[in-house]
Design an enzyme around this catalytic site. Sequence first.
Site, mmCIF file in Angstrom:
data_model
loop_
_atom_site.group_PDB
_atom_site.id
_atom_site.type_symbol
_atom_site.label_atom_id
_atom_site.label_comp_id
_atom_site.label_asym_id
_atom_site.label_seq_id
_atom_site.Cartn_x
_atom_site.Cartn_y
_atom_site.Cartn_z
ATOM 1 N N TYR A 153 72.046 63.593 49.362
ATOM 2 C CA TYR A 153 71.826 62.503 48.407
ATOM 3 C C TYR A 153 73.035 61.441 48.487
ATOM 4 O O TYR A 153 72.385 60.046 48.387
ATOM 5 C CB TYR A 153 71.968 63.146 46.918
ATOM 6 C CG TYR A 153 71.673 62.300 45.647
ATOM 7 C CD1 TYR A 153 70.389 61.884 45.347
ATOM 8 C CD2 TYR A 153 72.575 61.603 45.017
ATOM 9 C CE1 TYR A 153 70.204 61.021 44.175
ATOM 10 C CE2 TYR A 153 72.476 60.798 43.907
ATOM 11 C CZ TYR A 153 71.219 60.474 43.521
ATOM 12 O OH TYR A 153 70.963 59.786 42.412
ATOM 13 N N LYS A 157 72.113 57.351 49.181
ATOM 14 C CA LYS A 157 72.572 56.461 48.448
ATOM 15 C C LYS A 157 73.582 55.274 48.871
ATOM 16 O O LYS A 157 73.424 54.130 48.467
ATOM 17 C CB LYS A 157 73.203 56.809 47.051
ATOM 18 C CG LYS A 157 71.980 57.701 46.080
ATOM 19 C CD LYS A 157 70.860 56.876 45.727
ATOM 20 C CE LYS A 157 70.186 57.367 44.820
ATOM 21 N NZ LYS A 157 69.056 56.396 44.409
#
Length: 252
Positions: A153, A157
Amino acid sequence: MTMTQRIAIVTGAARGIGAEVARRLASDGHAVAVLDLDEAACQVVADEITAAGGRAIGVGVDVSDEEKVEAAVTRVAEELGPPTILVNNAGIIRDNLLFKMTVSDWDAVMGVHLRGAFLMSREVQKYQTQEKWGRIVNLSSTSALGNRGQANYSAAKAGMQGFTKTLALELGRFGVTANAIAPGFIATDMTAATAERIGISFEDFKTAAAKEIPVQRVGLPADIAHTASFFASEGAGFVSGQVVYVAGGPKD
């Protein structure tokens, strides 16, 4: 109401941040396509917007599937008009420490966040460049700065930030801006799932998080929707390639 009604697409908009962004853009006067995996869930949000006097449709799509993305954006153009606002919000989490993380955990997160944003942006920019006007808003996260248990993640991001800056460089000459929002702790189903995974109540999780935030509260989907509204506005045309941390305090 805005002077010019634009056609907006918001991905991951059946709930949480995406749904709130869709509602906010509709209240700003835009027509909104609510995109998510489950078209029935999308239609619930679209019906709310319509009931409030706006224009909206729900469209089911897997943003990591090239053909489905092409079909979804074409449908939006046919039913609402050429889309010129895109909010790439769709996202999933598959949290785990690196030694426990599977390749499928990695690929799933990269597929939705990065591949999805790429496919959606590539498709929508066709309309934006024709119209000589556009707004792309990508959802990053404070996890882009690194977060234990989120190698996939965090990498996705952080990638969204580089992707955003590159879009700003490439599309600026066509009147298209690209910016990113990096939320901190936002009270959503996703953060509730994180609390469940680590074995504490959501209320305790929020209370503990608030103590570490300068403004002494956790964020709400409306906080992100407000920022997205600004980036999508006519008046934000000289703001591009920026990452704004909406986190209740400064981030490095």
